[in-house]
Design a protein around this motif. Structure first.
Motif, PDB file in Angstrom:
ATOM      1  N   THR A  81     117.192  19.792 -26.541  1.00 35.34           N
ATOM      2  CA  THR A  81     116.218  18.762 -26.212  1.00 35.34           C
ATOM      3  C   THR A  81     115.452  19.162 -24.962  1.00 35.34           C
ATOM      4  OG1 THR A  81     115.921  16.423 -25.653  1.00 35.34           O
ATOM      5  CG2 THR A  81     117.923  17.473 -24.878  1.00 35.34           C
ATOM      6  N   THR A  82     114.241  18.610 -24.822  1.00 37.04           N
ATOM      7  CA  THR A  82     113.440  18.840 -23.616  1.00 37.04           C
ATOM      8  C   THR A  82     113.743  17.816 -22.530  1.00 37.04           C
ATOM      9  OG1 THR A  82     111.639  17.511 -24.554  1.00 37.04           O
ATOM     10  CG2 THR A  82     111.572  19.894 -24.945  1.00 37.04           C
ATOM     11  N   CYS A  83     114.607  16.834 -22.840  1.00 36.52           N
ATOM     12  CA  CYS A  83     115.001  15.834 -21.849  1.00 36.52           C
ATOM     13  C   CYS A  83     115.883  16.497 -20.786  1.00 36.52           C
ATOM     14  CB  CYS A  83     115.745  14.695 -22.530  1.00 36.52           C
ATOM     15  SG  CYS A  83     116.339  13.415 -21.395  1.00 36.52           S
ATOM     16  N   ASN A  84     115.573  16.242 -19.495  1.00 35.95           N
ATOM     17  CA  ASN A  84     116.332  16.879 -18.413  1.00 35.95           C
ATOM     18  C   ASN A  84     117.770  16.387 -18.336  1.00 35.95           C
ATOM     19  OD1 ASN A  84     114.227  18.493 -17.520  1.00 35.95           O
ATOM     20  ND2 ASN A  84     113.396  16.876 -16.207  1.00 35.95           N
ATOM     21  N   GLN A  85     117.941  15.083 -18.524  1.00 38.06           N
ATOM     22  CA  GLN A  85     119.272  14.500 -18.409  1.00 38.06           C
ATOM     23  C   GLN A  85     119.545  13.575 -19.608  1.00 38.06           C
ATOM     24  OE1 GLN A  85     121.571  15.217 -16.137  1.00 38.06           O
ATOM     25  NE2 GLN A  85     120.178  16.675 -15.110  1.00 38.06           N
ATOM     26  N   PRO A  86     119.816  14.153 -20.767  1.00 40.91           N
ATOM     27  CA  PRO A  86     120.112  13.306 -21.929  1.00 40.91           C
ATOM     28  C   PRO A  86     121.420  12.562 -21.716  1.00 40.91           C
ATOM     29  CG  PRO A  86     120.564  15.604 -22.441  1.00 40.91           C
ATOM     30  CD  PRO A  86     119.890  15.598 -21.101  1.00 40.91           C
ATOM     31  N   GLU A  87     121.430  11.334 -22.194  1.00 36.55           N
ATOM     32  CA  GLU A  87     122.638  10.517 -22.039  1.00 36.55           C
ATOM     33  C   GLU A  87     123.724  10.915 -23.035  1.00 36.55           C
ATOM     34  OE1 GLU A  87     120.970   6.676 -22.606  1.00 36.55           O
ATOM     35  OE2 GLU A  87     119.466   6.992 -21.053  1.00 36.55           O
ATOM     36  N   VAL A  88     123.310  11.221 -24.250  1.00 38.09           N
ATOM     37  CA  VAL A  88     124.252  11.632 -25.290  1.00 38.09           C
ATOM     38  C   VAL A  88     123.496  12.467 -26.311  1.00 38.09           C
ATOM     39  CG1 VAL A  88     123.870   9.603 -26.763  1.00 38.09           C
ATOM     40  CG2 VAL A  88     126.061  10.808 -26.874  1.00 38.09           C
TER      41      VAL A  88
ATOM     42  N   TRP B 204     121.983  16.869 -38.885  1.00 38.55           N
ATOM     43  CA  TRP B 204     121.182  16.064 -37.961  1.00 38.55           C
ATOM     44  C   TRP B 204     121.515  16.429 -36.520  1.00 38.55           C
ATOM     45  CZ3 TRP B 204     117.555  12.445 -39.580  1.00 38.55           C
ATOM     46  CH2 TRP B 204     117.565  12.124 -40.947  1.00 38.55           C
ATOM     47  N   CYS B 205     120.485  16.781 -35.752  1.00 40.68           N
ATOM     48  CA  CYS B 205     120.606  16.935 -34.296  1.00 40.68           C
ATOM     49  C   CYS B 205     119.977  15.702 -33.634  1.00 40.68           C
ATOM     50  CB  CYS B 205     119.872  18.188 -33.812  1.00 40.68           C
ATOM     51  SG  CYS B 205     120.778  19.716 -34.096  1.00 40.68           S
ATOM     52  N   HIS B 206     120.682  15.127 -32.666  1.00 37.78           N
ATOM     53  CA  HIS B 206     120.173  13.909 -32.030  1.00 37.78           C
ATOM     54  C   HIS B 206     120.460  13.947 -30.528  1.00 37.78           C
ATOM     55  CE1 HIS B 206     124.156  12.058 -31.376  1.00 37.78           C
ATOM     56  NE2 HIS B 206     124.493  12.756 -32.454  1.00 37.78           N
ATOM     57  N   PHE B 207     119.556  13.318 -29.772  1.00 35.81           N
ATOM     58  CA  PHE B 207     119.746  13.147 -28.332  1.00 35.81           C
ATOM     59  C   PHE B 207     119.168  11.788 -27.931  1.00 35.81           C
ATOM     60  CE2 PHE B 207     120.137  17.736 -28.547  1.00 35.81           C
ATOM     61  CZ  PHE B 207     121.134  18.001 -27.617  1.00 35.81           C
ATOM     62  N   THR B 208     119.763  11.202 -26.902  1.00 34.63           N
ATOM     63  CA  THR B 208     119.267   9.951 -26.338  1.00 34.63           C
ATOM     64  C   THR B 208     118.840  10.208 -24.903  1.00 34.63           C
ATOM     65  OG1 THR B 208     120.744   8.648 -27.733  1.00 34.63           O
ATOM     66  CG2 THR B 208     119.821   7.565 -25.787  1.00 34.63           C
ATOM     67  N   CYS B 209     117.586   9.811 -24.601  1.00 31.55           N
ATOM     68  CA  CYS B 209     117.026  10.041 -23.274  1.00 31.55           C
ATOM     69  C   CYS B 209     116.360   8.749 -22.789  1.00 31.55           C
ATOM     70  CB  CYS B 209     116.002  11.168 -23.326  1.00 31.55           C
ATOM     71  SG  CYS B 209     115.380  11.680 -21.713  1.00 31.55           S
ATOM     72  N   SER B 210     116.826   8.237 -21.622  1.00 31.52           N
ATOM     73  CA  SER B 210     116.303   6.981 -21.057  1.00 31.52           C
ATOM     74  C   SER B 210     116.388   5.840 -22.061  1.00 31.52           C
ATOM     75  CB  SER B 210     114.854   7.174 -20.592  1.00 31.52           C
ATOM     76  OG  SER B 210     114.762   8.176 -19.596  1.00 31.52           O
ATOM     77  N   GLY B 211     117.485   5.807 -22.807  1.00 31.11           N
ATOM     78  CA  GLY B 211     117.719   4.740 -23.764  1.00 31.11           C
ATOM     79  C   GLY B 211     117.017   4.906 -25.096  1.00 31.11           C
ATOM     80  N   LYS B 212     116.238   5.961 -25.259  1.00 29.84           N
ATOM     81  CA  LYS B 212     115.522   6.197 -26.516  1.00 29.84           C
ATOM     82  C   LYS B 212     116.160   7.373 -27.247  1.00 29.84           C
ATOM     83  CE  LYS B 212     110.924   7.059 -28.395  1.00 29.84           C
ATOM     84  NZ  LYS B 212     109.484   7.300 -28.080  1.00 29.84           N
ATOM     85  N   GLN B 213     116.400   7.172 -28.542  1.00 33.24           N
ATOM     86  CA  GLN B 213     117.054   8.219 -29.346  1.00 33.24           C
ATOM     87  C   GLN B 213     116.047   8.888 -30.269  1.00 33.24           C
ATOM     88  OE1 GLN B 213     119.758   7.392 -32.730  1.00 33.24           O
ATOM     89  NE2 GLN B 213     121.311   8.531 -31.564  1.00 33.24           N
ATOM     90  N   LYS B 214     116.163  10.197 -30.379  1.00 36.18           N
ATOM     91  CA  LYS B 214     115.378  10.976 -31.332  1.00 36.18           C
ATOM     92  C   LYS B 214     116.315  11.923 -32.081  1.00 36.18           C
ATOM     93  CE  LYS B 214     110.717  11.081 -29.361  1.00 36.18           C
ATOM     94  NZ  LYS B 214     109.616  11.975 -28.911  1.00 36.18           N
ATOM     95  N   SER B 215     115.901  12.245 -33.286  1.00 41.49           N
ATOM     96  CA  SER B 215     116.724  13.150 -34.099  1.00 41.49           C
ATOM     97  C   SER B 215     115.837  13.991 -35.002  1.00 41.49           C
ATOM     98  CB  SER B 215     117.741  12.365 -34.932  1.00 41.49           C
ATOM     99  OG  SER B 215     117.076  11.524 -35.860  1.00 41.49           O
TER     100      SER B 215
END
Length: 275
Positions: free
Chosen positions: A50-57, A90-101
């Motif tokens: 992911t391009t998110c710096n600090q993904p939550e999960v 499926w690859c998934h990440f959550t960043c700032s409360g928003k999830q993408k996959s």
């Protein structure tokens, strides 16, 4: 870890450096697969980033067996094993409360091992119909398979199969044609081609054993009438001769038995009654 794994890590680290100042709400999720098509029970590697710096999960979702090989804040690298059927990863990440996959299809393939050709009938008259049948057992995916029925190097018929066809079944192609005189001078065969190039695989080709037709000229109707007449006359003469032989043998037997009967009666008469 394979060269695929090191290359993926390089891409992930590059994304981390280039996108460190981007808006967290516009983050992206990426998946890189070592293979898009595999053999049954084969293992392969998958990287989720992911391009998110600090993904939550984040991580990989699949019904298959998975092992986490390496991970960093913005990526995770997995080993998938024991695949037995087509599946979706499926690859998934959550960043700032928003999830993408993101998802990717992985297909299982079985290359053609045997090709069987059948000619029915194998002995046919010119102008009569015959059928060519080609069978390929246990091959998948069927939508990547093409069966070509050949006379020499000429393609008589090609058959493809849709995605709705069930996997690991026997693929069959049939073609009917009128017999020609030159058909007896050519080999008939079947070519099975499993083309996996569009899925990152290779092309598998296998031929059946060649077979030949026995071609004969049909008899004209006039000749057939003559043959039937001659056979009928000969059969009549044969039956008649058998009956005559039987009648003559019975007549001769009766005459012979009659003479012996008179002589036996004459011997049994007393001497006084003889002249």
């Amino acid at each position: 870890m394979s060269s695929f794994g090191f290359g993926t890590l390089t891409v992930a680290l590059f994304a981390l450096v280039c996108c460190s100042g981007s808006d967290e709400k516009a983050f992206e999720v990426h998946m890189r697969l070592e293979k898009l098509i595999v053999k049954p029970k084969e293992s392969f590697e998958v990287n989720c980033s992911t391009t998110c710096n600090q993904p939550e999960v984040g991580g990989l979702e699949t019904s298959l067996n998975k092992i986490l090989l390496l991970k960093q804040t913005q990526w995770k690298h997995y080993l998938i094993s024991n695949i037995s059927h087509d599946t979706v990863l499926w690859c998934h990440f959550t960043c700032s409360g928003k999830q993408k996959s993101v998802s990717s299809n992985v297909s299982v393939y079985q290359p053609p091992r045997q090709v069987f050709l059948t000619l029915q009938p194998t002995w046919v008259a010119v102008g009569k119909s015959f059928t060519i049948e080609c069978r390929v057992p246990a091959v998948e995916p069927l939508d990547s398979l093409t069966l070509s029925l050949l006379r020499g190097s000429e393609t008589l018929h090609s058959q493809t199969f849709g995605k709705a066809a069930p996997a690991l079944q026997e693929a069959t192609a049939t073609f009917s044609s009128m017999a020609h005189r030159e058909d007896g001078h050519h080999n008939f065969s079947c070519l099975a081609v499993l083309d996996l190039m569009s899925r990152g695989g290779e092309v598998f080709c296998i031929h059946s054993a060649p077979k030949m037709l026995e071609i004969y000229e049909p008899m004209p109707d006039s000749q057939m009438v003559i043959i039937v007449t001659v056979v009928s006359v000969l059969l009549f003469l044969f039956v008649t001769s058998v009956l005559l032989c039987f009648i003559f043998s019975q007549h001769w037997r009766q005459r012979r038995m009659g003479t012996y009967g008179v002589r036996a009666a004459w011997r049994r008469l007393p001497q006084a009654f003889r002249p």
